[in-house]
Design an enzyme around this catalytic site. Structure first.
Site: not given
Ligand code: NAD
Length: 548
Positions: A294, A260
């Site tokens: 999102c 997602e």
């Molecule tokens: P992000 O990708 O920076 O982080 C998301 C999560 O992944 C965090 O908990 C982070 O610690 C973890 N993470 C980071 N690197 C990792 C790795 N190598 N392995 C495993 N886990 C890791 O995203 P963010 O800044 O927290 O959120 C913003 C993004 O999320 C935006 O792009 C937004 O559109 C998206 N989002 C999507 C939805 C959806 O349902 N499609 C919903 C909410 C947010």
């Protein structure tokens, strides 16, 4: 490639290392988003401890997998009761950690959780109980599908809805009989840590281990350790860049993933739309939760027949937004951004657009007079393809206005993105709304409203293109946390043993005619085939006898 798509790997603030008797413990320094006030530190689960957490979850899941639907409903209802009873305290935590308004915390976090649990407790059994299916040509057999739990599901989630992201992600896999390890975002560790009590009390009341649901705090490396610890499924909600990293890591154990990811959602405003409805849909679509959504409507695509009236009303309302530190009682319309990293991303994208000629209709500059992460609601027009903001996800309070001549052009602009999460269309004409909805490339399209596809829990929620794959919500979002096991039993036992060996000289012709009898079209072909089968079978029997 834009920075949002590449994912944010940088930390909230540098992790601290504290010496302790058990070794080195990292902690996350936490700050109130709207005031900058220090909120203390949260211990991280270091990557080397993640395996132990998974092992505990596996043990707990053995008992949970055997629970009845009644017991699972009871656990979910305890979560629901807790969330409703403690709504004020929960909103307090959310607001402090994220900077959003109390109204948004209540309606954007608490309400969707209640809605989700209501749906699961009413519908999960119906979608997960064994399902009888036809047995096709095997008329003597009965067939069914059993939806078996997978085992341990890992959820890795972002920061934009600190409570909602946690509870909404874990409830479906839990209801399907799995244990859940949820890696919360380091950006909102202050509140995430405190939400563990919600599942603990619910599980304990029904006699299940707290290890069935574990909320893990940590940075990206803790998330990465969770993936390499061999879990049975991963739900990843986050940026496209980290989605790619996670898929690569998941490939090691062939772990299935639901992705997602980000969005750059379009909202098409047709010239026949009701003006006030169109304006408020756009304002809500872009500025709810300050665009840290999102499914935020980042691109408002307006037909030229309504553009001037629409824009002037939009600007009139948006320029009067009150922004500040949220308190109870609606003192502000919008709060602060949650993450200091995100405000930098937003500022960079807006500055680049202005430098390349975008017109600022509202906002446009970070409010540096306040200690928190304040960027005002911003509306930009006169956008061109060379501006990064046109293709990059902003995930902040910025509305981009595009003027188009007709439906064809509107759909072309809407589809001109590598992301395809959700979309909306505002029109008075139902047929036109349906037609445009079918043509937009997105996981869901909402006609004459914004974001309600997520509210309707019967619908699947997810994206297309780089917005990801797999769905949350609905029947498919629930069954995604099961293995559909095929079971074939006797309807009535056939006592005649199938004599497959030795192969007789007529077997090939008998098989060919059997296929014609079963699948051939036309009664003539079926009668001739049956005749051949009988004749060949008799011949075969006599030959067999002769050879004995
Ligand atoms: P992000 O990708 O920076 O982080 C998301 C999560 O992944 C965090 O908990 C982070 O610690 C973890 N993470 C980071 N690197 C990792 C790795 N190598 N392995 C495993 N886990 C890791 O995203 P963010 O800044 O927290 O959120 C913003 C993004 O999320 C935006 O792009 C937004 O559109 C998206 N989002 C999507 C939805 C959806 O349902 N499609 C919903 C909410 C947010």
């Amino acid at each position: 490639m834009n920075s949002q798509l590449e994912g944010v790997v940088q930390k909230t603030a540098a992790p601290k290392e504290n010496a302790s008797t058990s070794g080195t413990i990292q902690s996350i320094p936490c700050f109130a988003a709207a005031t900058g006030e220090s909120l203390g530190e949260v211990a991280v689960l270091s990557p080397d401890k993640v395996k132990d957490a998974v092992a505990r979850a596996r043990i707990a899941q053995k008992k949970w997998a055997k629970s009845t639907f009644k017991q699972r409903r009871a656990v979910l209802n305890h979560i629901l009761d807790y969330v409703l009873e403690h709504a004020d305290e929960l909103c307090e935590l959310i607001v402090k950690d994220s900077g959003k308004t109390y109204e948004n915390a209540l309606l954007g976090e608490v309400m969707p959780i209640c809605n989700k649990i209501k749906w699961l407790t009413k519908n999960a059994e119906k979608h997960l109980k064994p399902e009888s299916v036809g047995s096709g040509i095997l008329m003597h057999k009965k067939a069914r599908i059993e939806y078996c739990p997978l085992g341990v599901v890992a959820c890795i989630i972002p920061w934009n809805y600190p409570l909602q992201n946690i509870i909404s992600s874990l409830t479906a896999p839990l209801m399907a009989g799995n244990a859940v390890l949820l890696k919360a975002s380091e950006q909102v560790a202050f509140s995430s840590e405190k939400f563990q009590i919600i599942t603990d009390q619910a599980l304990e009341k029904e006699g299940f281990s707290k290890d069935t649901v574990q909320i893990i705090n940590g940075f990206g490396d803790t998330g990465a350790a969770l993936i390499s610890a061999y879990v049975d499924k991963i739900l990843f909600i986050g940026s496209v860049g980290n989605g790619r990293r996670i898929m690569r890591a998941a490939a090691e154990h062939l772990t299935p993933v639901v992705m997602e990811l980000g969005g750059k959602d379009p909202m098409i405003i047709c010239e026949d739309a009701h003006l006030e409805k169109a304006v408020h849909s756009a304002l809500g679509g872009t500025f709810i939760n300050l665009g840290q959504n999102c499914v935020a409507a980042e691109r408002i695509i307006v037909m030229d027949g309504i553009y001037e009236r629409f824009t002037s009303r939009l600007v009139e309302i948006a320029s009067q937004f009150r922004q500040g530190i949220p308190t109870r009682g609606g003192n502000v319309d919008v709060g602060s951004l949650t993450s200091p990293i995100q405000i930098d991303i937003v500022e960079k994208l807006v500055d680049d657009a202005i430098e390349k000629g975008a017109t600022v209709l509202v906002g446009g500059k970070r409010n540096k007079s306040l200690a928190g992460n304040f960027f005002p609601p911003t509306i930009l027009a006169d956008l061109t393809a060379d501006m990064d903001i046109v293709s990059s996800e902003v995930f902040g309070p910025v509305m981009l206005l595009f003027k188009v001549k007709n439906d064809v052009e509107a759909v072309a602009v809407a589809n001109d993105s590598e992301l395809g999460l959700q979309a909306s269309v505002i029109t008075h004409d139902r047929k036109r709304g349906d037609r445009i909805a079918r043509e937009i490339q997105a996981g869901g399209v909402c006609v004459n409203d914004f974001g309600l596809c997520y509210v309707n829990q019967d619908l699947p929620f997810g994206g297309t293109k780089y917005s990801g794959f797999g769905v949350m919500n609905g029947r498919d979002g629930l069954r995604a946390y099961t293995t559909p096991k095929a079971i074939l039993t006797d309807r009535f036992p056939l006592e005649i043993p199938p004599e497959l060996f030795p192969v007789s000289s007529h077997d090939y012709e008998i098989s060919k005619n059997s296929m014609r009898l079963l699948f051939g079209r036309g009664i003539g072909l079926k009668i001739t085939s049956l005749f051949h089968i009988i004749k060949l079978s008799i011949q075969s029997r006599f030959e067999n006898r002769g050879s004995k």
